[in-house]
Each structure stands twice: as C-alpha cells, then as structure tokens.
Write an enzyme that holds these catalytic residues in place. Structure first.
Site, PDB file in Angstrom:
ATOM      1  N   LYS A   1       0.829  -1.207   0.000  1.00  0.00           N
ATOM      2  CA  LYS A   1       0.000   0.000   0.000  1.00  0.00           C
ATOM      3  C   LYS A   1       0.861   1.255   0.000  1.00  0.00           C
ATOM      4  O   LYS A   1       0.505   2.269  -0.617  1.00  0.00           O
ATOM      5  CB  LYS A   1      -0.908  -0.008   1.239  1.00  0.00           C
ATOM      6  CG  LYS A   1      -1.749   1.267   1.436  1.00  0.00           C
ATOM      7  CD  LYS A   1      -2.657   1.552   0.255  1.00  0.00           C
ATOM      8  CE  LYS A   1      -3.785   2.518   0.600  1.00  0.00           C
ATOM      9  NZ  LYS A   1      -3.391   3.761   1.226  1.00  0.00           N
TER      10      LYS A   1
ATOM     11  N   GLU B   1       0.660   6.825  -6.631  1.00  0.00           N
ATOM     12  CA  GLU B   1      -0.438   7.789  -6.677  1.00  0.00           C
ATOM     13  C   GLU B   1       0.101   9.220  -6.726  1.00  0.00           C
ATOM     14  O   GLU B   1      -0.403  10.062  -7.480  1.00  0.00           O
ATOM     15  CB  GLU B   1      -1.325   7.585  -5.454  1.00  0.00           C
ATOM     16  CG  GLU B   1      -2.499   8.540  -5.332  1.00  0.00           C
ATOM     17  CD  GLU B   1      -3.231   8.320  -4.027  1.00  0.00           C
ATOM     18  OE1 GLU B   1      -3.343   9.282  -3.232  1.00  0.00           O
ATOM     19  OE2 GLU B   1      -3.677   7.179  -3.792  1.00  0.00           O
TER      20      GLU B   1
END
Length: 348
Positions: free
Chosen positions: A190, A197
């Site tokens: 993550k 991102e």
C-alpha cells in the site's frame, strides 16, 4: 461474522457500515461518542471503551479492526489490545502504518500468541459504495479466517474486464484484495501504491497546468489557445490511454469550478510517499518520478524556498534579471541586452 472496529472516522465508520450492510455484526468504539451513536442507530453494538469492546466480542477467535491515524495513537491502541485479547485472537491495522512498525508489533503480539494482520486499505470516502481495495499482510491462518470480512469490503469483480491468462492466479486479486505475504507486506504494498499515486497526480497536475497556460502572453499571439479544461478532462476519460479514477475526480472538480478557485494549492502528504522514497533508497532503486512528486508537495507549502532565492541571486548576477520584484539595488541600471531581458522578465 463478528468483528470489533476501533476508529470511526470517514473510513473507519464506512467500513463498519459496509460490513453491517453485508450482514456482519460490528462492535464499535471511538473516543468521540457521536459516530458511535450514529452507527448504533444503524445496527452496530456500541462500546464505551476498549475493554467493553473486547468483552462484547463473544465469538472466538476475536477479531478487532483498528482504523486510526498512523503513529502514537495506533501504537498505544495495539499495545492495549495486546493486554486485553487472548491467544489466537486477531488484531487488524487497516490504517496507513509504516510497514516496519507492523513487523515489530507482529513480533510483540506473537509472544502472546495473538495474530497481527496489516491491511493497506484504498478507497477513501467512496469505499462504502465502490468497495475497498485491500493489500493484506499476516499469518495465513488469520487472513483465511478473516476472508468473509475482506470479501464483504472488497469491490468484487464488478464490470472491469477480466485479465487474459489469469486462469491460475489468486481469485481474490480479481475481487479487489490480496494476501501479499507476512506481517508488514500489506502496508508495504500500500505504501508503494501511494507513492505511485503521488506520481500520477503530479503528472495530471503538470499536464493541466501546461494546458491552462497555453494562452500565456509569453507566447507568440498566433500560438496562444484558450483551452476548455473541463472538456479536455472529460474527453480523456472516454477511451483515452490515460483514463483513470484520478482523472474522473479531476474532471468532476473542473466541471464544478474550471479555475479551481476554492483550492489553495497547498498540498499535504500522508507520509507514505516519503516512506516509498526511503524504501527506494534502501533498495538502490531509482525513483525519479515518485521523488519529484513528493518534493513538489513540499514546494507547494512555501511561497518561495531558499533554493529559489539562490536561483534569483545567480540570475541577477549573470544577467541582471529581476524576479518580478523591486530591483535589488536601484543604482544598478541595466542597459542594452540586459534591459531587453529585464523587460521580458517583467512581462513574465
């Protein structure tokens, strides 16, 4: 299945709601009584303390999902649960903890024979409807036991076309969640997800900035275009190779306010971008885009940096360039080529 949920903010509260809607029993706790009361009205069992939450969990092994900000509050909560829970019980950290902290916590809980599962959770405020993409680390027996919880939270197959040649792959990945590996691996995956991102967001931001400034007076008049950014974002969403959910969100923001007047340009970082860059350094992996994207966020918080002042000083030294402010020394009157350059800079 019965589960405790600690931390009822925007994501924690909606995780509990999605589980309740799927038929699971949630015992919930937050130091703020309002979200506890709200979820109790929606079918949750409200607990007034960590001790009450653990007592209310009657199914063994007990499972407790912690959805709190990374750092001291998560650290203390996991420590408290370690004292309250019994062997074979499970602690799930669904926040954005640093993966090395997960490895350490898992080791401490293992001494008490309590399982620790780290779950990198993506989906934000939309997860209650869209589902949550989850990257999970921890012992196999604990992750397998929790599968009904993860399956309820995940998006499912949806309408996304299936990837060719995945016949032998883990079916959970297609439904939006994976068991990445041992404790710490879920948050590590993550963490890198969030680093990527940052890079994607920065690429969109720079691209739209270039489009927005195509009418700059620095350009020859016949090369200036006034471009419709909401339309460009919308057309890129439909069949373009750069379509994405981030572009969907950008298109929605531009449709509402093409000049984005309600946004300051000050951009925070959650910490995971920094950790991703640190991991790249540890592994000697070049991460040019992700590093630049992180630094761009730092830059957004300053009107001008010391480095930019150095640039101005050097530009003044070799060319007399004044960076849009009063002359550093009013007695310095550039002439000839320098005067032309200064006039050009003044327009900029």
């Amino acid at each position: 299945m019965q589960i405790g949920v600690i931390g009822l903010g925007r994501m924690g509260g909606n995780i509990a709601r999605r589980l309740i809607h799927a038929g699971h029993e949630c015992v919930v706790f937050d130091t703020n009584i309002k979200p506890r009361d709200a979820l109790a009205q929606e079918g949750a069992i409200e607990a007034g303390s960590l001790e009450d939450l653990v007592k209310a969990l009657s199914s063994k092994p007990r499972a407790v999902w912690v959805m709190l900000p990374a750092g001291q509050i998560t650290e203390e909560t996991v420590e408290d649960l370690g004292r309250l829970l019994d062997p074979d019980d499970i602690v799930i950290d669904g926040g954005n903890s640093f993966y090395k902290d997960d490895i350490r916590r898992a080791g401490k809980l293992r001494e008490r024979k309590i399982h620790y599962v780290d779950c990198g959770t993506s989906g934000g405020v939309w997860g209650i409807d869209r589902g949550y993409c989850m990257m999970i680390g921890g012992p196999k027996e604990a992750v397998d036991h929790l599968d009904p919880i993860f399956a309820a939270l995940a998006p499912g197959l949806g309408i996304i076309p299936r990837t060719p040649d995945r016949a032998n792959g883990d079916a959970r990945a297609e439904r939006g969640y994976i068991h990445a590996g041992p404790s710490g691996s879920g948050h590590f995956v993550k963490m890198v997800h969030n680093g990527i991102e940052y890079g994607l967001m920065q690429a969109y931001a720079e691209g739209f900035d270039i489009l927005r400034n195509k009418d700059s007076k620095d350009l020859p008049e016949d090369e200036r275009f006034v471009l419709n950014l909401p339309d460009i974002a919308e057309v890129w969403r439909r069949g373009s190779v750069i379509s994405s959910w981030l572009l969907d969100l950008s298109a929605a923001a531009l449709a509402k306010d093409p000049l984005l007047t309600n946004f300051s340009g000050y951009v925070q970082d959650s910490g995971e971008g920094r950790w991703t860059v640190e991991a790249a350094i540890e592994e000697a992996v070049p991460a040019n885009v992700l590093t630049s994207a992180l630094y761009a966020r730092f830059r957004s918080r300053k009107e001008s940096t010391f480095g930019e002042k150095m640039l101005s000083a050097m530009r003044f030294g070799f060319g007399g360039h004044i960076e849009g402010r009063e002359p550093i020394d009013p007695e310095l009157e550039p002439t000839g080529v320098q005067a032309h350059l200064l006039a050009h800079d003044a327009e900029r």
